[in-house]
Design an enzyme around this catalytic site. Structure first.
Site, PDB file in Angstrom:
ATOM      1  N   ASP A   1       0.863  -1.177   0.000  1.00 20.95           N
ATOM      2  CA  ASP A   1       0.000   0.000   0.000  1.00 20.95           C
ATOM      3  C   ASP A   1       0.907   1.236   0.000  1.00 20.95           C
ATOM      4  O   ASP A   1       2.086   1.158   0.337  1.00 20.95           O
ATOM      5  CB  ASP A   1      -0.951  -0.003   1.204  1.00 20.95           C
ATOM      6  CG  ASP A   1      -2.183   0.883   0.971  1.00 20.95           C
ATOM      7  OD1 ASP A   1      -2.184   1.695   0.009  1.00 20.95           O
ATOM      8  OD2 ASP A   1      -3.146   0.786   1.751  1.00 20.95           O
ATOM      9  N   TRP A   2       0.341   2.366  -0.353  1.00 22.83           N
ATOM     10  CA  TRP A   2       1.127   3.569  -0.614  1.00 22.83           C
ATOM     11  C   TRP A   2       1.940   4.023   0.614  1.00 22.83           C
ATOM     12  O   TRP A   2       1.373   4.323   1.661  1.00 22.83           O
ATOM     13  CB  TRP A   2       0.214   4.678  -1.134  1.00 22.83           C
ATOM     14  CG  TRP A   2       0.128   4.683  -2.627  1.00 22.83           C
ATOM     15  CD1 TRP A   2       0.381   5.746  -3.446  1.00 22.83           C
ATOM     16  CD2 TRP A   2      -0.212   3.598  -3.503  1.00 22.83           C
ATOM     17  NE1 TRP A   2       0.235   5.373  -4.765  1.00 22.83           N
ATOM     18  CE2 TRP A   2      -0.118   4.074  -4.837  1.00 22.83           C
ATOM     19  CE3 TRP A   2      -0.537   2.256  -3.321  1.00 22.83           C
ATOM     20  CZ2 TRP A   2      -0.365   3.273  -5.956  1.00 22.83           C
ATOM     21  CZ3 TRP A   2      -0.783   1.442  -4.441  1.00 22.83           C
ATOM     22  CH2 TRP A   2      -0.701   1.954  -5.725  1.00 22.83           C
TER      23      TRP A   2
END
Ligand SMILES: *[C@@H]1O[C@H](CO)[C@@H](O)[C@H](O)[C@H]1NC(C)=O
Ligand SMILES: *[C@@H]1O[C@H](CO)[C@@H](O)[C@H](O)[C@H]1NC(C)=O
Ligand SMILES: *[C@@H]1O[C@H](CO)[C@@H](O)[C@H](O)[C@H]1NC(C)=O
Ligand SMILES: *[C@@H]1O[C@H](CO)[C@@H](O)[C@H](O)[C@H]1NC(C)=O
Ligand SMILES: *[C@@H]1O[C@H](CO)[C@@H](O)[C@H](O)[C@H]1NC(C)=O
Ligand SMILES: *[C@@H]1O[C@H](CO)[C@@H](O)[C@H](O)[C@H]1NC(C)=O
Ligand SMILES: CC(=O)N[C@H]1CO[C@H](CO)[C@@H](O)[C@@H]1O
Length: 888
Positions: A295-296
Site C-alpha cells: 500500500d502507498w
C-alpha cells in the site's frame, strides 16, 4: 493512502498524513507487546509463480520477455517511479502509481489507479455506488455488471490496474473508517461480491487488485511512521482462514491479477514484509499467480520485503516521500548485485508482473493513460514532484461514461433497504404534501466535488472519504428527483428543525440523515477516518431532527445515507416514524434511485450487509471499541475469533434491532417446494492436491555490474526514482556479491529451496476440490402479494451438525440469489449451492479444510434474512421442511 491533492501542497499533505495528529508519536521503547502466542512464523523462500495451468501460457510469454531484461530493467518495473511523477518517454503516466518501464524489450510503464468505486481524480467518469451499497443488493448479476462498467472505464482511461475491490476491512468494527469500501460484515458476502467484481473488471483486460491483506479493521494507528509501528492485528489461524482470508481466497480463485498488502501489522510483523501472509498463505496455500504490491508508502524494508514475497513497491518512495529515495529501485539493484536478494527472487517478482500483463491481454492494443490524477487542466506539469518540470498536455478528457449511469442507478436502487414500513406508508402517491428535512437531501451547495477526497460531509452523502473515492461527473440528488415526481414538495435544507406551518394529518415528512467515515489521512468533524467522534449516532444532530419531525408530523419517513450501522433507538419506535430506508452510499445516482422506491416504481429489495444493534455494547469490546493510543505498537487482538456481527449476536442470544440480511419489500414472497440434491460425495479432507507445475527458470548468476548502470548521457529528472546505480556503487556491490563472503543477516528460517506447497493448496484459491459443489438446493419463490412487483432475496445459511469438535457459529451465510422482478403471483425457481469449503472448518492441527462429520446432518437454512429462516434442507436425508421456527 490518499495522495492526490495538488502537487505543490503535496509535501505538506504527506507530512501531515504521516505525522497524523492521532499518532501521538514519541520515541519510547515498546511496552505493549504482541500478546503471547501470536507469532509470525518465518516462511521462505517466496514461492515461484507460474505453476497453475490457468496461467501457464502467460508465464511462458513472460519468461521469454524477462529473459531479455537487464538487471536494471527488472528492478525498474518492480517499483514505482515516485509519487507525483510522470514518465520520461513515450506517454505521460500520471496515475496514483506508475511503475518504471523496460521499453527496450517492449514492456511499458504500468498505470495503477484508485479507486474501488470509479476512476479517481479525473472527469468524464462514473461515480459508482460504494462497495457497501453493492453488497446490500445481494445480487450477483449486479455486482458483476458494476464490475464490467468499472473495467470499461479504467480501460478507457488507459489505467492498467484497478485498485479494487476492497474486502479488508471486512467490517469487523462498526466504527471502522473504510468498511464502506468493502461489501459488508460477512466473509461470503465480501467474497462473492469481490469475485464478481474481479470477473467483470478483468474481462475488460484491466488487472484488478484485491486489498488490503489483511486485518486493516480500523484506521487510526494503522501506519508505520519513524516513531511508531502500525498496529498489530493479532488473528488466530482458524479465524484468519474462516473469516478474513476467505474473500481473498475467492478473489484468487476468480483469477485476480494483483493483491495489495495492508498498512498494519499482523501478529507483530508488518503486512508488507510478512513472510507467513505473503509467501505461505497467499502464494503457496492460495496459489496466487499474480503480483503483490505494497500500500502507498507502507514499504519499510528493502531486502526483507523482497524475501517475504513483496513484488512491487508503491509508489516507489520510502515512507517519507518526495525526497527521491527508495528502498527498492537502485537499492534493489544493489541488493541483487551484492548477493543479498537472490536473482531468483527478482526474476520471480518481475515474471509475476509481466505474466499478469499478458494474462489480461495488455500486450495487445492497450490504450495509454489519457488523464492526470493531479489536475483537471488540459496542460500541466509532467513531473509534478520534480522541482522543475516541463509542461505538456496531461488531460485528453476521454469520456468513458457510456451508459454506465444505468447500472450505477440500478445498484443504488436495488441496495435501498426498507427496514420498517408501518401501516404501509410507503410507497407514496405523488399527490401527497411532502416536507423534506435535512441538508443530506440536496447536493453540497458548493458543488458535489467541493471537498477534495470528499473529506467533508456536506450535502447528500454519496460516498465516504479518502482514497476510495471518485469525482462526481454530476450529482442526481434526492430533492431534485422528489420534486420531479411530486408537485407539493417543500425543502427545509437545515439540520435544526425549523418552524413549520401546522401539518395536515396526512402530510408526509421525509427526514434525511447521514453518517460518514473514511481514510485516516483526513479528519472530518473530529472523526479520524474511523467514526471515533460521531460513534454510531447520526451526524449533524440527525437523531434530534428525526425526533422533532416525529413530534410534529404523524407520517415520517427517515432516509439514511450511511457508511455502516447506526443506532436507531432514539427514534425507531416512535409511532410517527412509519418508514425507514437505508440508501447506503449511492454515488452519483442518489436521486432517481430513491424516488423510484419512494413512489413505488420499484419495490425495495436491498438487505442489510451488517446487523444493526440496539446498543454499541451489544457487541464485545474487541470489536465495538477502537484501539486508542499506546506506547510502542498498538495491539488489536481478535479475541472474539469467528464471532463478528450476527455470529456474535446469535451465539450470545442478543436480538439486534435489525439483523444481518434484513430488508422488507412492498410485496411479500413465499418460498415453496424446496429440494436438495447431493452433487459430490465428500471425504474428511479434500483429495490430495496435484503437484505444482513447472515454473520459469533463468540463470541465477549475479549479473555483470554493467547491467546496473545508466547509458552514458542519460538525462535524469530530479527526485525521479531510477533503478540505476553509479558505476562505482555497482562495482562495489558486485564485488561483495561475487566474493560471496559477506552474507546478509537473513531472517530466522530463511531458505532458498522451493517447497512443494501445503495440502490445502493446489490451484488458484486453494485445493480445487474445495469448490466442488457438494449440494444444490432449489426452491420456488412466489410473489405472494397482489399489488406490487418486486425482487426477492434468498439467502442460504449453513448450520453445522451438533456435537462436532469445532465450535462453529449457529448459522453462517454460504450463498445467496436474487430473483428477477416478479409480478404479483409470478414465480421463479432459485438455485443455491454449497461447496465442500462451505461445509468445512479450518483445522489448525491438520492445516487443512475438514468436513467435521462426513455424512452428518448439515442443516441448510433458507430465508430472506439471517433471522427469518423458515425453510431448512438436511444433507443426510436430502429432505427439506418449510414453516419452521428460525434457528436464531
Ligand atoms: C498469528 O498467531 C496465531 C497464534 O499463534 C496463529 O494461529 C496464526 O497462524 C498467526 N498468523 C500469522 C499470519 O502469522
Ligand atoms: C525505467 O523507467 C523509466 C520510466 O519509463 C525510464 O525512463 C527508464 O529508462 C527505465 N530504466 C530502465 C533501466 O529501463
Ligand atoms: C546489499 O545492499 C542492500 C541494499 O543497500 C543492503 O541492505 C545489504 O545489507 C547489502 N548486503 C551486503 C551483504 O552488503
Ligand atoms: C488519448 O485518447 C485519445 C482518444 O482515444 C487519443 O486520440 C489520444 O492519442 C490519447 N492520448 C494519449 C496521450 O495517449
Ligand atoms: C404502527 O402503527 C400503528 C398505527 O398505524 C401503531 O398503533 C403502532 O404502534 C405502530 N407500530 C410501531 C412499531 O411503530
Ligand atoms: C405463504 O406462506 C405462508 C406460510 O409460510 C402461508 O401461510 C401463506 O398461505 C402462503 N401464501 C401464499 C400466497 O402462498
Ligand atoms: C461529457 C462530459 O462530461 N464532458 C466533460 C469532460 O470533462 C471536461 C472538463 O472537466 C468538461 O468540460 C466536459 O463537460
Amino acid at each position: 493512502m490518499a495522495v492526490r491533492t495538488s502537487s505543490v501542497v503535496a509535501w505538506l499533505t504527506l507530512a501531515l498524513a504521516i505525522f497524523d495528529p492521532t499518532c501521538h508519536a514519541g520515541a519510547v521503547s515498546p511496552r505493549d507487546d504482541v500478546p503471547a502466542g501470536y507469532v509470525a512464523a518465518p516462511y521462505y523462500p517466496a514461492p515461484h509463480g507460474g505453476w497453475t495451468a490457468s496461467w501457464s501460457n502467460s508465464y511462458a510469454k513472460a519468461q521469454a520477455l524477462v529473459a531479455q531484461m537487464t538487471l536494471a530493467e527488472k528492478t525498474n518495473i518492480t517499483g514505482g517511479v515516485g509519487i507525483y511523477m510522470g514518465s520520461l518517454t513515450f506517454h505521460y503516466r500520471p496515475c496514483v502509481g506508475n511503475t518504471g518501464s523496460a521499453y527496450r524489450v517492449g514492456f511499458p510503464q504500468l498505470c495503477l489507479q484508485d479507486s474501488a468505486l470509479g476512476v479517481a481524480s479525473t472527469d468524464n467518469v462514473t461515480a459508482f455506488p460504494a462497495g457497501i451499497t453493492t453488497g446490500a443488493t445481494f445480487d450477483k448479476a449486479l455486482m458483476y455488471a458494476r464490475g464490467v462498467a468499472l473495467g470499461e472505464e479504467f480501460r478507457g482511461k488507459g489505467a492498467n490496474v484497478y485498485l479494487g475491490p476492497t474486502v479488508g476491512p471486512i467490517g469487523r468494527k462498526p466504527l471502522g473508517g473504510r468498511n464502506w469500501e468493502g461489501f459488508g460484515s460477512d466473509p461470503v458476502l465480501q467474497a462473492v461480491a469481490a469475485a464478481q467484481t474481479i470477473k467483470g473488471v478483468q474481462e475488460q483486460g484491466v488487472i484488478a487488485t484485491i486489498k488490503h491483506l489483511i486485518g486493516n479493521e480500523q484506521e487510526m494507528y494503522r501506519m508505520y511512521n519513524p516513531f511508531q509501528p502500525g498496529y498489530s492485528a493479532n488473528i488466530g489461524d482458524r479465524t484468519l482462514h474462516e473469516v478474513y482470508l476467505w474473500p481473498f481466497a475467492e478473489g484468487v480463485h476468480a483469477g485476480v491479477g494483483s493483491v495489495m498488502t495492508a498498512y498494519n501489522a499482523v501478529n507483530g510483523s508488518a503486512c508488507s514484509q510478512h513472510s507467513t501472509l505473503i509467501n505461505e498463505l497467499l502464494k503457496d496455500e492460495l496459489g496466487f499467480q499474480g503480483f503483490v504490491m505494497s500500500d502507498w508508502l507502507s514499504h519499510i524494508s528493502g531486502v526483507d520485503s523482497a524475501l517475504a514475497g513483496l513484488d512491487m513497491d508503491m509508489p516507489g518512495d520510502t515512507q517519507i516521500p518526495l525526497l527521491g529515495f527508495s528502498l527498492w529501485k537502485y537499492d534493489l539493484t544493489r541488493s541483487v548485485l551484492n548477493g543479498s536478494v537472490p536473482l531468483d527472487r527478482l526474476n520471480d517478482m518481475t515474471t509475476r508482473i509481466v505474466a499478469a500483463w499478458y494474462q489480461l491481454g495488455q500486450d495487445k492494443n492497450y490504450p495509454p493513460p489519457n488523464f492526470s490524477s493531479n489536475t483537471h487542466d488540459r496542460d500541466g506539469l509532467l513531473y509534478p514532484a520534480a522541482v522543475i518540470s516541463p509542461i505538456g498536455q496531461v488531460n485528453w478528457y476521454v469520456n468513458v461514461q457510456a451508459d454506465h449511469y444505468k447500472v450505477a442507478r440500478q445498484v443504488a436502487q436495488d441496495a435501498i433497504t426498507l427496514l420498517k414500513n408501518n401501516g404501509s406508508l410507503l410507497p407514496l402517491t405523488t399527490s401527497k404534501s411532502i416536507k423534506v428535512f435535512g441538508t443530506d437531501a440536496q447536493v453540497n451547495p458548493a458543488g458535489a466535488n467541493a471537498c477534495g477526497n470528499r473529506a467533508c460531509n456536506t450535502g447528500t452523502l454519496g460516498m465516504g472519504w479518502g482514497s476510495g473515492v471518485a469525482d462526481y461527473p454530476y450529482f442526481d440528488d434526492p430533492i431534485t428527483a422528489i420534486k420531479k415526481r411530486a408537485s407539493d414538495v417543500t425543502l427545509y435544507a437545515t439540520d435544526n428543525f425549523p418552524t413549520v406551518p401546522t401539518p395536515n394529518a396526512d402530510d408526509v415528512a421525509i427526514v434525511f440523515i447521514s453518517s460518514d467515515a473514511g481514510e485516516n489521512s483526513f479528519t472530518v468533524e473530529g472523526n479520524h477516518g474511523d467514526r471515533d467522534s460521531a460513534k454510531l449516532a447520526a451526524w449533524h444532530n440527525g437523531d434530534t431532527l428525526v425526533q422533532k419531525a416525529a413530534a410534529k408530523y404523524s407520517n415520517v419517513i427517515v432516509v439514511v445515507h450511511t457508511v455502516g450501522p447506526l443506532l436507531l433507538e432514539p427514534w425507531i419506535d416512535l409511532p410517527s416514524v412509519k418508514a425507514v430506508l437505508f440508501a447506503h452510499l449511492p454515488g452519483q445516482e442518489a436521486g432517481e434511485s430513491l424516488a423510484n422506491i419512494l413512489f413505488g416504481d420499484a419495490s425495495p429489495s436491498g438487505h442489510l450487509p451488517y446487523s444493526i444493534t440496539k446498543a454499541e455494547t451489544d457487541l464485545p469490546d474487541s470489536v465495538s471499541k477502537l484501539k486508542g493510543f499506546a506506547f510502542g505498537q498498538v495491539q488489536d487482538t481478535y479475541s472474539e475469533g469467528l464471532y463478528i456481527d450476527y455470529r456474535y449476536l446469535n451465539k450470545n442470544k442478543i436480538k439486534p434491532r435489525f439483523a444481518f440480511g434484513h430488508g422488507l419489500s412492498y410485496t411479500t414472497f413465499n418460498f415453496t417446494s424446496p429440494s436438495i440434491t447431493q452433487k459430490t460425495a465428500l471425504s474428511l479432507a479434500p483429495p490430495t492436491r496435484p503437484a505444482k507445475g513447472t515454473t520459469p527458470t533463468y540463470s541465477t548468476a549475479i549479473p555483470p555490474a554493467s547491467e546496473a548502470v545508466a547509458p552514458a548521457g542519460f538525462a535524469t529528472i530530479f527526485r525521479y526514482l531510477y533503478s540505476w546505480l553509479s558505476s562505482g556503487d555497482a562495482a562495489a556491490a558486485y564485488a561483495i556479491g561475487s566474493a560471496g563472503t559477506k552474507k546478509y543477516a537473513y531472517p530466522a528460517g530463511y531458505s532458498e529451496t522451493q517447497k512443494p506447497g501445503p495440502a490445502a493448496g493446489g490451484a488458484e484459491g486453494g485445493n480445487a476440490a474445495l469448490w466442488d459443489v457438494a449440494w444444490e438446493l432449489k426452491l420456488t419463490v412466489k410473489n405472494a402479494g397482489t399489488t406490487y412487483k418486486g425482487k426477492a432475496s434468498t439467502q442460504a445459511y449453513v448450520q453445522f451438525p451438533a456435537g462436532i469438535p469445532y465450535d462453529t457459529p449457529i448459522v453462517q451465510l454460504r450463498d445467496f440469489a436474487k430473483t428477477a422482478e416478479l409480478a404479483p403471483g409470478a414465480t421463479e425457481t432459485v438455485t443455491l449451492q454449497l461447496t465442500r469449503k462451505d461445509v468445512s472448518v479450518w483445522d489448525v492441527e491438520l492445516q487443512n479444510w475438514v468436513v467435521p462429520i462426513v455424512g452428518g446432518r448439515y442443516t441448510i437454512w433458507i430465508g430472506e434474512a439471517s433471522d427469518k429462516l423458515f425453510t431448512a434442507c438436511y444433507t443426510d436425508t436430502l429432505t427439506c421442511e418449510t414453516g419452521l421456527a428460525s434457528p436464531v
